[in-house]
Design an enzyme around this catalytic site. Structure first.
Site, PDB file in Angstrom:
ATOM      1  N   LYS A   1      16.163   1.864 -16.846  1.00 18.49           N
ATOM      2  CA  LYS A   1      14.710   1.625 -16.775  1.00 18.49           C
ATOM      3  C   LYS A   1      14.297   1.042 -15.419  1.00 18.49           C
ATOM      4  O   LYS A   1      13.291   1.440 -14.846  1.00 18.49           O
ATOM      5  CB  LYS A   1      14.281   0.637 -17.891  1.00 18.49           C
ATOM      6  CG  LYS A   1      14.584   1.141 -19.288  1.00 18.49           C
ATOM      7  CD  LYS A   1      14.312   0.080 -20.342  1.00 18.49           C
ATOM      8  CE  LYS A   1      15.253  -1.110 -20.325  1.00 18.49           C
ATOM      9  NZ  LYS A   1      16.633  -0.823 -20.726  1.00 18.49           N
TER      10      LYS A   1
ATOM     11  N   ASP B   1      19.931  -0.630 -21.205  1.00 20.72           N
ATOM     12  CA  ASP B   1      20.663  -0.214 -20.003  1.00 20.72           C
ATOM     13  C   ASP B   1      20.573   1.281 -19.706  1.00 20.72           C
ATOM     14  O   ASP B   1      21.510   1.880 -19.167  1.00 20.72           O
ATOM     15  CB  ASP B   1      22.151  -0.624 -20.108  1.00 20.72           C
ATOM     16  CG  ASP B   1      22.307  -2.119 -20.275  1.00 20.72           C
ATOM     17  OD1 ASP B   1      21.475  -2.860 -19.734  1.00 20.72           O
ATOM     18  OD2 ASP B   1      23.270  -2.551 -20.947  1.00 20.72           O
TER      19      ASP B   1
ATOM     20  N   GLN C   1      15.367  -4.015 -22.905  1.00 22.06           N
ATOM     21  CA  GLN C   1      16.239  -3.601 -24.005  1.00 22.06           C
ATOM     22  C   GLN C   1      15.934  -2.138 -24.374  1.00 22.06           C
ATOM     23  O   GLN C   1      15.611  -1.380 -23.483  1.00 22.06           O
ATOM     24  CB  GLN C   1      16.098  -4.531 -25.225  1.00 22.06           C
ATOM     25  CG  GLN C   1      16.655  -5.931 -25.012  1.00 22.06           C
ATOM     26  CD  GLN C   1      15.711  -6.856 -24.267  1.00 22.06           C
ATOM     27  OE1 GLN C   1      14.568  -7.013 -24.642  1.00 22.06           O
ATOM     28  NE2 GLN C   1      16.181  -7.481 -23.215  1.00 22.06           N
TER      29      GLN C   1
ATOM     30  N   GLY D   1      18.668  -6.891 -17.813  1.00 24.88           N
ATOM     31  CA  GLY D   1      19.269  -6.801 -16.478  1.00 24.88           C
ATOM     32  C   GLY D   1      18.924  -5.425 -15.945  1.00 24.88           C
ATOM     33  O   GLY D   1      19.474  -4.429 -16.395  1.00 24.88           O
ATOM     34  N   HIS D   2      17.958  -5.377 -15.051  1.00 18.98           N
ATOM     35  CA  HIS D   2      17.478  -4.089 -14.538  1.00 18.98           C
ATOM     36  C   HIS D   2      17.922  -3.934 -13.086  1.00 18.98           C
ATOM     37  O   HIS D   2      17.516  -4.688 -12.210  1.00 18.98           O
ATOM     38  CB  HIS D   2      15.946  -4.017 -14.653  1.00 18.98           C
ATOM     39  CG  HIS D   2      15.461  -4.039 -16.075  1.00 18.98           C
ATOM     40  ND1 HIS D   2      14.145  -3.939 -16.437  1.00 18.98           N
ATOM     41  CD2 HIS D   2      16.154  -4.115 -17.240  1.00 18.98           C
ATOM     42  CE1 HIS D   2      14.047  -3.976 -17.759  1.00 18.98           C
ATOM     43  NE2 HIS D   2      15.262  -4.089 -18.267  1.00 18.98           N
TER      44      HIS D   2
HETATM   45  P1  GDP Z   1      18.271  -0.936 -17.334  1.00 18.66           P
HETATM   46  O1  GDP Z   1      18.602  -2.212 -17.998  1.00 18.66           O
HETATM   47  O2  GDP Z   1      17.723   0.084 -18.275  1.00 18.66           O
HETATM   48  O3  GDP Z   1      17.385  -1.108 -16.132  1.00 18.66           O
HETATM   49  O4  GDP Z   1      19.653  -0.324 -16.797  1.00 18.66           O
HETATM   50  P2  GDP Z   1      20.822  -1.152 -16.040  1.00 18.66           P
HETATM   51  O5  GDP Z   1      20.368  -1.415 -14.657  1.00 18.66           O
HETATM   52  O6  GDP Z   1      21.266  -2.301 -16.857  1.00 18.66           O
HETATM   53  O7  GDP Z   1      21.992  -0.105 -16.083  1.00 18.66           O
HETATM   54  C1  GDP Z   1      21.884   1.162 -15.516  1.00 18.66           C
HETATM   55  C2  GDP Z   1      23.003   1.322 -14.472  1.00 18.66           C
HETATM   56  O8  GDP Z   1      23.109   2.665 -14.111  1.00 18.66           O
HETATM   57  C3  GDP Z   1      22.717   0.579 -13.184  1.00 18.66           C
HETATM   58  O9  GDP Z   1      23.933   0.177 -12.628  1.00 18.66           O
HETATM   59  C4  GDP Z   1      22.051   1.632 -12.307  1.00 18.66           C
HETATM   60  O10 GDP Z   1      22.228   1.393 -10.920  1.00 18.66           O
HETATM   61  C5  GDP Z   1      22.788   2.874 -12.728  1.00 18.66           C
HETATM   62  N1  GDP Z   1      22.009   4.125 -12.715  1.00 18.66           N
HETATM   63  C6  GDP Z   1      20.707   4.317 -13.017  1.00 18.66           C
HETATM   64  N2  GDP Z   1      20.408   5.645 -13.006  1.00 18.66           N
HETATM   65  C7  GDP Z   1      21.546   6.279 -12.679  1.00 18.66           C
HETATM   66  C8  GDP Z   1      21.903   7.670 -12.539  1.00 18.66           C
HETATM   67  O11 GDP Z   1      21.096   8.570 -12.718  1.00 18.66           O
HETATM   68  N3  GDP Z   1      23.204   7.942 -12.218  1.00 18.66           N
HETATM   69  C9  GDP Z   1      24.128   6.973 -12.026  1.00 18.66           C
HETATM   70  N4  GDP Z   1      25.367   7.340 -11.725  1.00 18.66           N
HETATM   71  N5  GDP Z   1      23.832   5.664 -12.160  1.00 18.66           N
HETATM   72  C10 GDP Z   1      22.566   5.330 -12.494  1.00 18.66           C
HETATM   73  P1  IMO Z   2      18.135  -4.242 -20.649  1.00 22.69           P
HETATM   74  O1  IMO Z   2      16.666  -4.557 -20.475  1.00 22.69           O
HETATM   75  C1  IMO Z   2      21.538  -3.939 -23.307  1.00 22.69           C
HETATM   76  C2  IMO Z   2      21.765  -6.802 -26.587  1.00 22.69           C
HETATM   77  C3  IMO Z   2      22.891  -7.802 -26.556  1.00 22.69           C
HETATM   78  C4  IMO Z   2      23.116  -7.981 -28.050  1.00 22.69           C
HETATM   79  C5  IMO Z   2      21.711  -7.937 -28.620  1.00 22.69           C
HETATM   80  C6  IMO Z   2      21.073  -9.298 -28.824  1.00 22.69           C
HETATM   81  O2  IMO Z   2      18.966  -4.541 -19.452  1.00 22.69           O
HETATM   82  O3  IMO Z   2      18.316  -2.862 -21.181  1.00 22.69           O
HETATM   83  P2  IMO Z   2      20.067 -11.103 -27.147  1.00 22.69           P
HETATM   84  O4  IMO Z   2      20.658 -11.835 -25.997  1.00 22.69           O
HETATM   85  O5  IMO Z   2      18.868 -10.281 -26.803  1.00 22.69           O
HETATM   86  O6  IMO Z   2      19.769 -11.977 -28.325  1.00 22.69           O
HETATM   87  O7  IMO Z   2      21.213 -10.081 -27.650  1.00 22.69           O
HETATM   88  O8  IMO Z   2      20.945  -7.196 -27.675  1.00 22.69           O
HETATM   89  N1  IMO Z   2      20.913  -6.782 -25.380  1.00 22.69           N
HETATM   90  C7  IMO Z   2      20.953  -5.818 -24.471  1.00 22.69           C
HETATM   91  N2  IMO Z   2      21.763  -4.740 -24.355  1.00 22.69           N
HETATM   92  N3  IMO Z   2      20.552  -4.127 -22.407  1.00 22.69           N
HETATM   93  C8  IMO Z   2      19.711  -5.174 -22.522  1.00 22.69           C
HETATM   94  O9  IMO Z   2      18.632  -5.318 -21.737  1.00 22.69           O
HETATM   95  C9  IMO Z   2      19.922  -6.112 -23.558  1.00 22.69           C
HETATM   96  N4  IMO Z   2      19.317  -7.255 -23.936  1.00 22.69           N
HETATM   97  C10 IMO Z   2      19.925  -7.653 -25.054  1.00 22.69           C
HETATM   98  O10 IMO Z   2      24.030  -7.295 -25.912  1.00 22.69           O
HETATM   99  O11 IMO Z   2      23.828  -6.871 -28.563  1.00 22.69           O
HETATM  100 MG    MG Z   3      20.244  -3.506 -18.232  1.00 24.07          MG
END
Ligand code: GDP
Ligand code: IMO
Ligand code: MG
Length: 429
Positions: free
Chosen positions: A17, A14, A226, A41-42
């Protein structure tokens, strides 16, 4: 950027990416998801629209890109088709845009059931998985009872494989967890074939496609899922995911030779602080009001499960480790804006364990649990950096923060992200 590029998580997932891959996609020919599954979840925000991508690469929102889901990904077909419908408004037609590996493994409903049962049986020691069936699907793969996309092309063979895979899952459920479940095999069989019809025209040998593309000089953007600290080999085992979510997963996940992949640049995405969902060690976790402030300001709730994310100060022991494991050419620092209104910002530069200073991230959970972060305290900048576009306007205190990260990790910070929107970023190198 003239070479291919890897964007991967350098923390516990998270890191942002999806946003970064989306904004960089216009410069690349191919965008590739190579491991994990719908546990990812991107989030990509474009104007007033928010897309949560789980399986489809984050290049899908741009015209003219080839988005590949390669062999290392485990695919739940119903989720893939649902996601395709969600991006239909921009992607319109998927042919020539989305390519799915014939060698990718499929996640079935019984994998999700086993995921839940395994978690329940672990009680307080549960991993805190996303319950998307990821671990059991990879178990099937490595146990050689998995079912691949290519297997669906031969319905009779698929039927045999499905029967034994489900029988095995039932036996595990009954004998290990003392639970019997009833899934209708006919329903799953026909549903899977129906779903397969919807994507059949997108299935191909993605390893061959990438090999050719890279040799022809096509530019590839690899999208990690991840993060490094959740890597099955190098992460905080057993509190990890079931794939190589560091750069170590690039070759096995794409089926492309390390000679070719090795030419790509590698950027690790890191938040300006740390979050983690699920269980497991987290040395800089804050359980106080500062942690809550990070959660509130950063909207730290899971994209896939909605769970509140655990929050803490930036951990440079972990980031230094991630930089080494991945061979990171640069750090992309996201969510800098979330730190805008902190009087003081702490950064862990080492751990203290049994009176000794540790600078390398330990393997042992027991040692990790006993580690206390050694912090450097920096003055906060207390002005808004949100959406900042000019490097010269970055406050001195933010530069001090960036300099400390570079010194401690030996890796340059190349880009800052200062908001969730596509346009909210700034190259600083
Ligand atoms: P990912 O899994 O690495 O793609 O990240 P996620 O989408 O799960 O979580 C990142 C969260 O931070 C999302 O809600 C994005 O919209 C938000 N986000 C990404 N970059 C920034 C930033 O520079 N500032 C803020 N405030 N939010 C951001
Ligand atoms: P993105 O790509 C954050 C975590 C789960 C748990 C562990 C194992 O959005 O960054 P799983 O379902 O993979 O067997 O769970 O890994 N986990 C993540 N945490 N971002 C993710 O993906 C994750 N995918 C799995 O919360 O701790
Ligand atoms: Mg994510």
């Amino acid at each position: 950027m003239d070479s291919s590029l890897v964007i991967l998580g350098s923390q516990w997932g998270d890191e942002g990416k999806g946003k970064i891959v989306d904004l960089l996609s216009p410069d690349y020919d191919y965008v590739v998801r190579y491991q994990g599954g719908s546990n990812a979840g991107h989030t990509v925000i474009v104007g007033s629209k928010k897309y949560a991508l789980h399986l489809i690469p984050s290049g899908i929102l741009h015209e003219g890109k080839k988005n590949l889901i390669t062999n290392g990904v485990v695919i739940a077909l119903e989720e893939l088709v649902r996601e395709m419908n969600k991006v239909k408004d921009v992607a319109k037609n998927f042919e020539g845009k989305l390519f799915i590996s014939d060698r990718a493994h499929i996640v079935f409903p019984h994998h999700k059931i086993l995921d839940g049962l395994a978690e329940k049986s672990k009680g307080k020691d549960k991993v805190g998985t996303t319950l998307k069936g990821i671990g059991p699907a990879y178990m099937s793969k490595y146990g050689r009872t998995g079912i691949r996309v290519a297997d669906l092309m031969d319905p009779k063979y698929f039927r045999n494989r499905l029967e034994s895979s489900m029988a095995e899952a039932k036996e595990i459920a009954e004998k290990i967890y003392g639970v019997s479940f009833n899934l209708n095999i006919n329903k799953i069989y026909f549903q899977t074939l129906k779903l397969f019809e919807k994507i059949e025209n997108l299935v191909c040998d993605t390893a061959l496609m990438l090999d050719k593309g890279l040799k022809e000089g096509k530019k590839v953007l690899f999208e990690g899922a991840q993060g490094t600290m959740l890597d099955i080999d190098m992460g905080t085992y057993p509190y990890v995911t079931s794939s190589n979510s560091s750069a170590l997963g690039l070759c096995n996940g794409t089926g492309v030779s390390p000679r070719l992949i090795g030419k790509a640049k590698i950027y690790g995405v890191s938040k300006a602080y740390v979050t983690r969902v699920g269980s497991g060690p987290f040395p800089t976790e804050l359980k106080d009001s500062s942690g809550q402030k990070l959660r509130d300001e950063g909207h730290e709730y899971g994209t896939t499960t909605g769970r509140p994310r655990r929050c803490g100060w930036l951990d440079l022991v972990a980031l230094r480790f991630a930089s080494r494991i991945n061979g990171m050419d640069g750090i992309i620092l996201t969510k800098l804006d979330v730190l805008d209104h902190f009087e003081e910002i702490k950064v862990a530069v080492a751990y203290e364990y049994n009176g000794k200073e540790i600078k390398e991230f330990p393997a042992s959970l027991k040692i990790l649990e006993g580690c206390k972060p050694i912090y450097k305290t920096l003055k906060g900048w207390n002005v808004s950096t949100k959406g900042l576009k000019e490097k010269d306007k970055l406050p001195d205190e933010a530069w001090e923060f960036i300099n400390l990260i570079e010194e401690e990790t030996g890796t340059p910070v190349v880009m800052l992200s200062t908001g969730p929107e596509r346009s909210e970023y700034i190259w600083i190198k």
